[in-house]
Design a protein around this motif. Structure first.
Motif, short mmCIF file in Angstrom:
data_model
loop_
_atom_site.label_atom_id
_atom_site.label_comp_id
_atom_site.label_asym_id
_atom_site.label_seq_id
_atom_site.Cartn_x
_atom_site.Cartn_y
_atom_site.Cartn_z
N PHE A 1 38.21 40.32 43.81
CA PHE A 1 38.20 40.63 45.77
C PHE A 1 37.43 41.76 46.25
CE2 PHE A 1 41.40 36.99 44.76
CZ PHE A 1 42.05 36.47 45.77
N VAL A 2 37.23 42.02 47.41
CA VAL A 2 37.02 43.50 48.39
C VAL A 2 38.18 43.98 49.47
CG1 VAL A 2 34.65 42.08 47.99
CG2 VAL A 2 36.21 41.68 49.39
N PHE A 3 38.13 44.98 48.96
CA PHE A 3 39.31 45.93 49.55
C PHE A 3 38.53 47.39 50.16
CE2 PHE A 3 41.90 43.42 47.24
CZ PHE A 3 43.20 43.06 47.94
N PRO A 4 38.72 47.74 51.49
CA PRO A 4 38.04 49.01 51.69
C PRO A 4 38.01 49.90 50.10
CG PRO A 4 39.46 47.91 53.21
CD PRO A 4 40.07 47.12 51.83
N GLU A 5 37.75 51.32 49.85
CA GLU A 5 37.48 51.51 49.05
C GLU A 5 38.70 52.56 48.73
OE1 GLU A 5 33.20 52.91 49.00
OE2 GLU A 5 33.57 54.02 50.92
N ASN A 6 38.91 53.08 50.37
CA ASN A 6 39.77 53.45 49.48
C ASN A 6 41.41 53.09 50.25
OD1 ASN A 6 38.21 56.02 49.16
ND2 ASN A 6 38.14 56.31 52.02
N GLU A 7 41.35 52.37 49.75
CA GLU A 7 42.90 51.19 50.03
C GLU A 7 42.77 50.36 49.14
OE1 GLU A 7 43.48 49.49 53.66
OE2 GLU A 7 41.46 51.20 54.73
N MET A 8 42.59 50.17 47.69
CA MET A 8 42.62 49.42 46.51
C MET A 8 43.51 49.28 46.30
SD MET A 8 39.24 49.57 46.01
CE MET A 8 39.43 48.58 44.34
N PRO A 9 43.94 47.11 45.79
CA PRO A 9 45.49 47.67 45.97
C PRO A 9 45.65 47.08 44.24
CG PRO A 9 43.44 45.33 45.12
CD PRO A 9 42.81 46.56 45.61
N GLN A 10 47.75 46.22 44.15
CA GLN A 10 48.29 46.68 43.38
C GLN A 10 47.79 46.09 42.39
OE1 GLN A 10 52.28 46.04 43.81
NE2 GLN A 10 52.53 45.79 41.31
N ILE A 11 47.66 45.43 41.23
CA ILE A 11 47.01 44.70 40.22
C ILE A 11 48.00 44.66 39.07
CG2 ILE A 11 46.05 44.22 37.98
CD1 ILE A 11 43.65 45.15 40.27
N VAL A 12 48.21 43.21 39.83
CA VAL A 12 49.38 42.65 38.93
C VAL A 12 48.94 41.66 37.43
CG1 VAL A 12 51.00 40.49 38.91
CG2 VAL A 12 50.58 42.04 41.35
N GLN A 13 49.33 42.30 36.61
CA GLN A 13 48.82 42.06 35.15
C GLN A 13 48.99 40.46 35.07
OE1 GLN A 13 47.22 43.69 32.53
NE2 GLN A 13 46.76 45.07 34.55
N ALA A 14 47.96 39.55 33.82
CA ALA A 14 48.70 38.54 33.48
C ALA A 14 48.80 38.88 32.33
CB ALA A 14 47.39 37.38 33.46
N SER A 15 50.04 37.57 31.45
CA SER A 15 50.13 37.06 30.04
C SER A 15 49.29 37.59 29.58
CB SER A 15 51.17 36.42 29.54
OG SER A 15 51.97 36.82 30.44
N PHE A 16 48.19 37.28 29.52
CA PHE A 16 47.00 38.02 28.33
C PHE A 16 45.73 38.41 29.66
CE2 PHE A 16 47.91 34.05 26.57
CZ PHE A 16 47.30 34.29 25.40
#
Length: 295
Positions: free
Chosen positions: A210-225
């Protein structure tokens, strides 16, 4: 649509016609099939397929019912079905396949792995598919689903794919993009390239960033893999703001659950979490984005 070539060094000689010397490799174009009804609506629908797929996605269901191609044609929309570069009927590439493309290096990857990752269903301990109320039952439909994959003839290049998608929207004089899965990223990028993309309907975007403003990067939710986790890339704010000037709707279906022991359900749980942050970012900057979770 699009296309380019590379030329090998040297001089072509007929007596050595099998050598690459002085010859060109042509490729990296998109194949587009289109239909225009009488009294068509002003804006056509341009359909961008997902990863390891082709325009076949939109043509019919696995049990041979009409797909989006005919459904929307009957509603008086012009429809454009696109095979992105290095896929389907646009499978000439100026670069060789990459070893990190698993559906190229391992043909067995198509079977139960894609079935699970696509959330069509999952398999019990005995390897039997669990009943699903929506996907058509029976071996014939399962085989049709498995035969719909397009392995690709070169590395995935979503900048290239976005370039040709934007060219197509320009050629039609404006279009609504309908994207699927990994094609979602291509749609965002195409819309940031020119103002001929007038709206985007994205079916379960994910699998590419997904694209976001470079100074507003999102929280990454980790998958089991972890390798299956949703991802994001930063772009300049002025580019991201181009997405705020068009209506965007994202659709997600069922069998999505973070922490599920089914890797497909868990993986798409991370994509849905990322999609919610994407929609919030677009709207935070004055856009008109909506996420529809169907179950």
């Amino acid at each position: 649509m699009g296309g380019r070539y590379v030329t090998a060094p040297g001089t072509f000689k007929q007596e050595n016609f099998l050598a690459p010397d002085g010859q060109r490799a042509y490729g990296d174009f998109a194949y587009v099939f289109y239909q225009t009804p009488v009294n068509a609506k002003r804006l056509p629908l341009v359909f961008q397929h997902g990863g390891a797929q082709s325009k076949r996605t939109w043509e019919s269901t696995a049990d041979e019912r009409d797909g989006f191609q005919n459904l929307f044609l009957r509603k008086d929309y012009s429809v454009y079905l696109l095979d992105q570069p290095r896929s389907g009927e646009a499978n000439l590439s100026i670069r060789a396949v990459a070893p990190d493309t698993p559906w190229v290096s391992n043909p067995m990857y198509h079977d139960k792995t894609f079935y699970i990752l696509s959330r069509i269903g999952h398999f019990d301990a005995d390897g039997r598919p669990v009943a699903n109320a929506q996907f058509p039952a029976g071996d014939a439909a399962y085989q049709a689903f498995q035969q719909s994959w397009s392995v690709g003839s070169g590395p995935l290049d979503n900048d290239l794919n976005a370039d040709v998608l934007a060219q197509l929207a320009d050629k039609t004089g404006g279009a609504v993009l309908v994207t699927h899965s990994m094609g979602g990223n291509i749609g965002w990028r195409a819309a940031m390239r020119l103002n001929k993309v007038k709206a985007i309907g994205a079916w379960e975007p994910g699998g590419t960033p997904f694209v976001f403003p470079e100074n507003e990067m999102p929280q990454i939710v980790q998958a089991s893999f972890p390798a299956l986790s949703a991802t994001a890339i930063g772009v300049p704010l002025e580019d991201f703001q181009k997405l705020t000037r068009i209506p965007i709707v994202l659709y997600y279906g069922d069998h999505i659950k973070l922490g599920s022991d089914n890797v497909g359900e868990d993986k798409w749980g991370t994509e849905l979490a990322m999609a919610k942050q994407f929609v919030a970012a677009v709207n935070r900057h004055g856009g008109d984005a909506e996420l529809v979770h169907l179950p």
